[in-house]
Write a protein that holds these residues in place. Structure first.
Motif, short mmCIF file in Angstrom:
data_model
loop_
_atom_site.label_atom_id
_atom_site.label_comp_id
_atom_site.label_asym_id
_atom_site.label_seq_id
_atom_site.Cartn_x
_atom_site.Cartn_y
_atom_site.Cartn_z
N UNK A 101 0.88 -1.34 0.13
CA UNK A 101 0.12 0.01 0.00
C UNK A 101 0.84 1.08 -0.20
N UNK A 102 0.11 2.31 -0.56
CA UNK A 102 1.13 3.63 -0.67
C UNK A 102 1.31 4.33 0.85
N UNK A 103 0.37 3.88 1.81
CA UNK A 103 0.51 4.54 3.05
C UNK A 103 1.74 3.64 3.75
N UNK A 104 2.12 2.44 3.40
CA UNK A 104 3.35 1.85 3.98
C UNK A 104 4.52 2.08 3.26
N UNK A 105 4.51 2.35 1.90
CA UNK A 105 5.49 2.55 1.18
C UNK A 105 6.32 4.20 1.30
N UNK A 106 5.20 5.02 1.58
CA UNK A 106 5.68 6.26 1.85
C UNK A 106 6.18 6.51 3.17
N UNK A 107 6.47 5.63 4.02
CA UNK A 107 7.21 6.08 5.24
C UNK A 107 8.69 6.54 5.13
N UNK A 108 8.81 7.49 5.74
CA UNK A 108 10.48 7.88 5.78
C UNK A 108 10.58 8.43 4.08
N UNK A 109 9.56 8.58 3.41
CA UNK A 109 10.03 9.12 1.95
C UNK A 109 10.80 10.48 2.06
#
Length: 633
Positions: A101-109
């Motif tokens: 999910x985007x919400x998980x992938x965006x961590x620390x972006x």
């Protein structure tokens, strides 16, 4: 700035003016809506900025899929490095194992190197476009000035042509007068002689008329015989005049070359590379990884070449890894050694040589001379000097070559020649009284040179990049530049000095601990072998020696990713610590792939999910369904 209406109030048919902008919601808010925004649990952490700082494009990022009716992007596929809506996921990513999910992938972006790179790239592009605009305006000004100079030059050429034509006219008219006077004088001479004949003939005619009318036969007989010789002489004189008698005609024979003069000259445009350079960030990352000073290649002594009675200054290595040495002893010679450092053959030179360069793509070389102002061209197929070309003040000058040009050091300049040795132009060096001893080129076309106690770097257009001198003003000899822009200088009685690409001192690669007087240096194309010359002593072979801290591939480029568990270590070393984001992992994998670094490991959902939490360890987690990784990210 024009007043912006509050968007939530607009929906409720209110006409309130906004004073804040929510970066996350991408909406303008009035004071009441701002207060409500900050009080709600789900919205209180949104970033609110003053309305005056609202971006020109209010839609910061496109959140929806244009292909599928603007459905929101909810997933990210690591395999394809793309955002996906539900329909994209069903159509294109069913078999992909690395989807989250985007919400998980965006961590620390925001702390990821990719985001930092994007920000730096924007600044880099803006800075470069500003520089380009400034450079082009300067170009316009220079072109206008040069065009005016050309107009003045055309006017001067025209005036010179007129003056020349007037001089030709004067000369032509003078010649006309001479020829006219000569013709007139000849005609006058003929007239005078004719008048004398006519007078004498009339005298004889009067006598014969008188005898004919009133004289006796006896008188007629005597007259005919008495004047017979006189009449014969008169006849001969008339015959002589008529034989030589000519008519002259004067006319102009125009010079035919005038018909071919169609112009006073031609306007020529010479195009040179602009000094403005734009280096793509990703190319910098893939070709010039950021490494610590201790991570650069080290070299260890392997052997000395079998050479006797030689004085070696110039040297190079060809594409076949053959070592080519220039012996300056006596008349001079070229010594060739194979890849295993065994002697192959020699070529005698016509003039005592100094330095050598190879012409890429051809089995040819070019030599400068120790004493004479000539270049010698070497044909390695024929094993002979094929020809020589005079180059003023090139003795004891360095030489380098590309597939189009030869660069020869002369007093105060580096002359740029074509491959036949014909002069094209020159770039000035710092000291007009010194000849660059040795010259080297990098992949961008920058020119590096040494002249006794100074090393200089110049762009191809003549712009100086930097100069370097040792603290003690030591003499500097031959020079080499590696694929990453590091400069290696032979410093007399000190060893091999290495400079960073910006021209600052880095370290001493080979120390001259025994006071060996190194003067020459060259590398193989992959920089795995280094050749050093001590002039009239020995020529030594050094080879690349990898260390545990520095795993290099065959091209000397650091492998950033051998297995996935090392990603965090490499990224943290580059950024100075911190958490690892999905973008970091993807970007590190991409860079590793571009270097051809093989790995049997994948990065799966569990790895990303756990790895994105600060300080959480991985122990026996499945990675891409193929292997496991243990350690702390």
């Amino acid at each position: 700035m024009e007043k912006v209406k509050c968007e939530p109030c607009k929906i409720r048919d209110r006409n309130n003016v906004s004073n804040h902008w929510c970066v996350i919601c991408e909406e303008a808010l009035c004071s009441d809506c701002t207060e409500n925004h900050r009080s709600m649990k789900m919205l209180r952490h949104h970033e609110l900025i003053d309305i005056s700082k609202m971006p020109a494009h209010t839609l910061i990022v496109e959140h929806s899929c244009l292909k599928h009716g603007k459905m929101p992007f909810e997933y990210f596929c690591i395999d394809h490095d793309v955002l996906s809506c539900k329909e994209c996921l069903a159509e294109n990513h069913r078999s992909c194992q690395k989807v989250m999910s985007v919400d998980i992938a965006c961590k620390g972006a925001k702390q990821s190197q990719s985001f930092i790179d994007a920000m730096e790239l924007v600044d880099h592009v803006l800075e470069t476009t500003h520089t380009i605009g400034k450079d082009e305006k300067s170009c316009i000004e220079n072109v206008v000035k040069e065009a005016n100079s050309v107009k003045t030059a055309v006017k001067i050429v025209k005036e010179e042509a007129i003056r020349h034509i007037e001089a030709l006219e004067k000369s032509l008219l003078h010649d006309l007068d001479l020829k006219k006077d000569e013709i007139i004088q000849k005609s006058k001479t003929t007239i005078n002689e004719t008048e004398d004949i006519e007078k004498k003939t009339k005298d004889k005619k009067d006598i014969f008329d008188l005898v004919d009318k009133h004289g006796s036969e006896k008188q007629a007989f005597i007259a005919a015989h008495a004047y017979k010789q006189d009449l014969t002489d008169l006849e001969k004189r008339v015959a002589g005049i008529t034989e030589k008698l000519t008519r002259f005609k004067i006319s102009l024979n125009p010079e035919k070359s005038l018909e071919s003069i169609n112009s006073l000259g031609s306007i020529e445009l010479s195009e040179v590379q602009s000094a403005v350079k734009f280096v793509q960030k990703k190319k910098c990352q893939s070709q010039m990884p950021i490494v610590q000073p201790h991570s650069l290649p080290n070299f260890v002594h392997k052997r000395d070449l079998d050479i006797k009675y030689a004085l070696i200054y110039g040297m190079t290595i060809n594409d076949n890894k053959e070592v080519i040495l220039v012996d300056t002893m006596q008349c001079g010679r070229i010594l060739v050694y194979d890849d295993n450092d065994n002697y192959k053959f020699q070529i005698d030179t016509k003039h005592q040589p100094w330095d050598i360069a190879l012409i890429p793509g051809k089995n040819l070389g070019v030599l400068t001379s120790h004493q004479e102002e000539v270049l010698q061209f070497v044909d390695f197929d024929q094993k002979k000097i094929s020809r020589t070309v005079s180059v003023k003040e090139s003795n004891q000058g360095g030489v380098a070559a590309t597939n189009k040009n030869i660069f020869a050091g002369t007093k105060g300049n580096i002359n740029i020649l074509d491959l036949e040795g014909r002069f094209i132009r020159s770039v000035k060096t710092k000291n007009k009284n010194e000849t660059p001893w040795y010259i080297s080129l990098d992949k961008s076309g920058n020119i590096y040179y040494t002249e006794r106690k100074v090393m200089g770097c110049i762009r191809n257009d003549g712009t100086f990049v930097y100069t370097y001198s040792t603290p003690n003003k030591d003499s500097m000899w031959k020079i080499a530049v590696d694929n990453n822009g590091y400069v290696y200088i032979v410093v007399f009685q000190n060893g091999i000095c290495r400079l960073k690409p910006d021209g600052t001192f880095m370290d001493i690669v080979i120390k001259d601990e025994q006071c060996f007087e190194y003067v020459g240096i060259c590398f193989t194309s992959n920089f795995s072998k280094m050749i050093l010359s001590q002039g009239n002593r020995t020529v030594s072979v050094f080879v690349y020696a990898p260390t545990e801290k520095h795993a290099l591939d065959t091209h000397g480029v650091e492998k950033l990713l051998l297995v996935e568990s090392t990603v965090s270590r490499n990224i943290n070393r580059r950024r100075g610590g911190g958490s690892v984001s999905v973008l970091d992992v993807i970007d590190a994998n991409r860079r590793a792939g571009s270097r051809g670094v093989g790995t049997s490991h994948g990065i799966g959902i569990e790895f990303i999910t756990h790895g994105s939490s600060s300080g959480r360890g991985l122990s026996g987690a499945t990675v891409g369904g193929r292997t496991s990784v243990s350690g702390t990210i």
